[in-house]
Design a protein around this motif. Structure first.
Motif, PDB file in Angstrom:
ATOM      1  N   PHE A   1      52.425  53.264 -46.771  1.00  0.00           N
ATOM      2  CA  PHE A   1      51.507  52.133 -46.942  1.00  0.00           C
ATOM      3  C   PHE A   1      52.284  50.818 -46.927  1.00  0.00           C
ATOM      4  O   PHE A   1      51.908  49.866 -46.242  1.00  0.00           O
ATOM      5  CB  PHE A   1      50.713  52.281 -48.241  1.00  0.00           C
ATOM      6  N   ARG A   2      53.373  50.780 -47.662  1.00  0.00           N
ATOM      7  CA  ARG A   2      54.196  49.561 -47.706  1.00  0.00           C
ATOM      8  C   ARG A   2      54.779  49.234 -46.335  1.00  0.00           C
ATOM      9  O   ARG A   2      54.818  48.068 -45.934  1.00  0.00           O
ATOM     10  CB  ARG A   2      55.318  49.726 -48.723  1.00  0.00           C
ATOM     11  N   MET A   3      55.245  50.246 -45.620  1.00  0.00           N
ATOM     12  CA  MET A   3      55.832  50.025 -44.300  1.00  0.00           C
ATOM     13  C   MET A   3      54.776  49.542 -43.297  1.00  0.00           C
ATOM     14  O   MET A   3      55.047  48.683 -42.470  1.00  0.00           O
ATOM     15  CB  MET A   3      56.491  51.296 -43.779  1.00  0.00           C
ATOM     16  N   LEU A   4      53.579  50.098 -43.381  1.00  0.00           N
ATOM     17  CA  LEU A   4      52.522  49.715 -42.440  1.00  0.00           C
ATOM     18  C   LEU A   4      52.007  48.305 -42.677  1.00  0.00           C
ATOM     19  O   LEU A   4      51.429  47.694 -41.787  1.00  0.00           O
ATOM     20  CB  LEU A   4      51.361  50.714 -42.519  1.00  0.00           C
ATOM     21  N   HIS A   5      52.208  47.795 -43.865  1.00  0.00           N
ATOM     22  CA  HIS A   5      51.746  46.447 -44.166  1.00  0.00           C
ATOM     23  C   HIS A   5      52.908  45.453 -44.149  1.00  0.00           C
ATOM     24  O   HIS A   5      52.790  44.354 -44.672  1.00  0.00           O
ATOM     25  CB  HIS A   5      50.977  46.432 -45.496  1.00  0.00           C
ATOM     26  N   GLY A   6      53.999  45.862 -43.516  1.00  0.00           N
ATOM     27  CA  GLY A   6      55.172  45.006 -43.358  1.00  0.00           C
ATOM     28  C   GLY A   6      55.185  44.346 -41.989  1.00  0.00           C
ATOM     29  O   GLY A   6      54.210  44.410 -41.241  1.00  0.00           O
ATOM     30  N   PRO A   7      56.299  43.747 -41.629  1.00  0.00           N
ATOM     31  CA  PRO A   7      56.372  42.945 -40.408  1.00  0.00           C
ATOM     32  C   PRO A   7      56.569  43.723 -39.093  1.00  0.00           C
ATOM     33  O   PRO A   7      56.476  43.130 -38.033  1.00  0.00           O
ATOM     34  CB  PRO A   7      57.592  42.050 -40.667  1.00  0.00           C
ATOM     35  N   GLN A   8      56.814  45.007 -39.140  1.00  0.00           N
ATOM     36  CA  GLN A   8      57.131  45.728 -37.904  1.00  0.00           C
ATOM     37  C   GLN A   8      55.872  46.253 -37.217  1.00  0.00           C
ATOM     38  O   GLN A   8      55.159  47.101 -37.755  1.00  0.00           O
ATOM     39  CB  GLN A   8      58.080  46.881 -38.186  1.00  0.00           C
ATOM     40  N   ALA A   9      55.628  45.783 -36.015  1.00  0.00           N
ATOM     41  CA  ALA A   9      54.411  46.136 -35.284  1.00  0.00           C
ATOM     42  C   ALA A   9      54.382  47.595 -34.833  1.00  0.00           C
ATOM     43  O   ALA A   9      53.318  48.165 -34.662  1.00  0.00           O
ATOM     44  CB  ALA A   9      54.251  45.221 -34.074  1.00  0.00           C
ATOM     45  N   ASP A  10      55.518  48.211 -34.617  1.00  0.00           N
ATOM     46  CA  ASP A  10      55.557  49.588 -34.112  1.00  0.00           C
ATOM     47  C   ASP A  10      55.466  50.617 -35.230  1.00  0.00           C
ATOM     48  O   ASP A  10      55.514  51.808 -34.995  1.00  0.00           O
ATOM     49  CB  ASP A  10      56.813  49.828 -33.284  1.00  0.00           C
ATOM     50  N   ARG A  11      55.324  50.188 -36.426  1.00  0.00           N
ATOM     51  CA  ARG A  11      55.373  51.080 -37.588  1.00  0.00           C
ATOM     52  C   ARG A  11      54.310  52.188 -37.586  1.00  0.00           C
ATOM     53  O   ARG A  11      54.602  53.280 -38.047  1.00  0.00           O
ATOM     54  CB  ARG A  11      55.255  50.228 -38.842  1.00  0.00           C
ATOM     55  N   PRO A  12      53.083  51.971 -37.100  1.00  0.00           N
ATOM     56  CA  PRO A  12      52.121  53.081 -37.100  1.00  0.00           C
ATOM     57  C   PRO A  12      52.629  54.300 -36.334  1.00  0.00           C
ATOM     58  O   PRO A  12      52.397  55.433 -36.749  1.00  0.00           O
ATOM     59  CB  PRO A  12      50.875  52.487 -36.445  1.00  0.00           C
ATOM     60  N   PHE A  13      53.337  54.076 -35.244  1.00  0.00           N
ATOM     61  CA  PHE A  13      53.859  55.203 -34.472  1.00  0.00           C
ATOM     62  C   PHE A  13      54.914  55.960 -35.261  1.00  0.00           C
ATOM     63  O   PHE A  13      54.942  57.187 -35.279  1.00  0.00           O
ATOM     64  CB  PHE A  13      54.444  54.712 -33.140  1.00  0.00           C
ATOM     65  N   VAL A  14      55.779  55.224 -35.924  1.00  0.00           N
ATOM     66  CA  VAL A  14      56.842  55.832 -36.730  1.00  0.00           C
ATOM     67  C   VAL A  14      56.236  56.607 -37.902  1.00  0.00           C
ATOM     68  O   VAL A  14      56.614  57.752 -38.169  1.00  0.00           O
ATOM     69  CB  VAL A  14      57.834  54.760 -37.238  1.00  0.00           C
ATOM     70  N   GLU A  15      55.298  55.995 -38.590  1.00  0.00           N
ATOM     71  CA  GLU A  15      54.693  56.650 -39.750  1.00  0.00           C
ATOM     72  C   GLU A  15      53.878  57.876 -39.335  1.00  0.00           C
ATOM     73  O   GLU A  15      53.893  58.893 -40.027  1.00  0.00           O
ATOM     74  CB  GLU A  15      53.839  55.663 -40.548  1.00  0.00           C
ATOM     75  N   THR A  16      53.192  57.805 -38.206  1.00  0.00           N
ATOM     76  CA  THR A  16      52.459  58.974 -37.720  1.00  0.00           C
ATOM     77  C   THR A  16      53.418  60.115 -37.417  1.00  0.00           C
ATOM     78  O   THR A  16      53.153  61.275 -37.770  1.00  0.00           O
ATOM     79  CB  THR A  16      51.624  58.622 -36.469  1.00  0.00           C
ATOM     80  N   ALA A  17      54.533  59.817 -36.798  1.00  0.00           N
ATOM     81  CA  ALA A  17      55.527  60.858 -36.494  1.00  0.00           C
ATOM     82  C   ALA A  17      56.083  61.475 -37.776  1.00  0.00           C
ATOM     83  O   ALA A  17      56.247  62.703 -37.863  1.00  0.00           O
ATOM     84  CB  ALA A  17      56.659  60.270 -35.656  1.00  0.00           C
ATOM     85  N   LYS A  18      56.338  60.640 -38.774  1.00  0.00           N
ATOM     86  CA  LYS A  18      56.850  61.166 -40.042  1.00  0.00           C
ATOM     87  C   LYS A  18      55.824  62.078 -40.707  1.00  0.00           C
ATOM     88  O   LYS A  18      56.173  63.148 -41.206  1.00  0.00           O
ATOM     89  CB  LYS A  18      57.232  60.010 -40.972  1.00  0.00           C
ATOM     90  N   TRP A  19      54.563  61.667 -40.718  1.00  0.00           N
ATOM     91  CA  TRP A  19      53.531  62.487 -41.355  1.00  0.00           C
ATOM     92  C   TRP A  19      53.249  63.754 -40.555  1.00  0.00           C
ATOM     93  O   TRP A  19      52.977  64.803 -41.126  1.00  0.00           O
ATOM     94  CB  TRP A  19      52.254  61.673 -41.594  1.00  0.00           C
ATOM     95  N   ARG A  20      53.334  63.676 -39.233  1.00  0.00           N
ATOM     96  CA  ARG A  20      53.151  64.877 -38.424  1.00  0.00           C
ATOM     97  C   ARG A  20      54.211  65.907 -38.766  1.00  0.00           C
ATOM     98  O   ARG A  20      53.924  67.078 -38.986  1.00  0.00           O
ATOM     99  CB  ARG A  20      53.189  64.561 -36.931  1.00  0.00           C
ATOM    100  N   ALA A  21      55.451  65.479 -38.862  1.00  0.00           N
ATOM    101  CA  ALA A  21      56.545  66.399 -39.205  1.00  0.00           C
ATOM    102  C   ALA A  21      56.360  66.952 -40.618  1.00  0.00           C
ATOM    103  O   ALA A  21      56.548  68.158 -40.849  1.00  0.00           O
ATOM    104  CB  ALA A  21      57.885  65.674 -39.082  1.00  0.00           C
ATOM    105  N   ARG A  22      55.981  66.113 -41.560  1.00  0.00           N
ATOM    106  CA  ARG A  22      55.789  66.547 -42.945  1.00  0.00           C
ATOM    107  C   ARG A  22      54.666  67.588 -43.029  1.00  0.00           C
ATOM    108  O   ARG A  22      54.817  68.638 -43.653  1.00  0.00           O
ATOM    109  CB  ARG A  22      55.477  65.338 -43.819  1.00  0.00           C
TER     110      ARG A  22
END
Length: 102
Positions: free
Chosen positions: A49-70
């Protein structure tokens, strides 16, 4: 019943990250994820949540990949959780549709 772990993980990750776009849904989602996957997953959700509301526009892709693996790891270790993750996906999708997320 055959469980397609990759599909469950992808659907779960996509729904979780889409819901994290809403600060209003976050408390509910945190409770659901923590209850389903444990405190560590709740902590990871807070970090996402904190990362997605930060300054990096590509973060949804990164967070989706992390949650998919988890989620993939969880479903492979405990296949019985797949059904509960699918229920969570349905609940998330029902909550994000009216507010136009995704």
């Amino acid at each position: 019943m055959v469980v397609h772990t990759e599909r469950v993980a992808w659907d779960g990750a996509s729904a979780i990250v889409a819901a994290l776009d809403s600060a209003a849904l976050y408390p509910w989602l945190h409770g659901e994820v923590s209850g389903l996957l444990g405190v560590a997953a709740g902590d990871a959700l807070r970090d996402s949540f904190r990362m997605l509301h930060g300054p990096q526009a590509d973060r949804p892709f990164v967070e989706t990949a992390k949650w998919r693996a988890r989620l993939d790891e969880v479903v492979r270790a405990e296949p019985q959780v797949a059904g509960r993750i699918s229920v969570l996906v349905t609940q998330v999708n029902a909550r994000i549709a009216p507010i136009g997320l995704r």
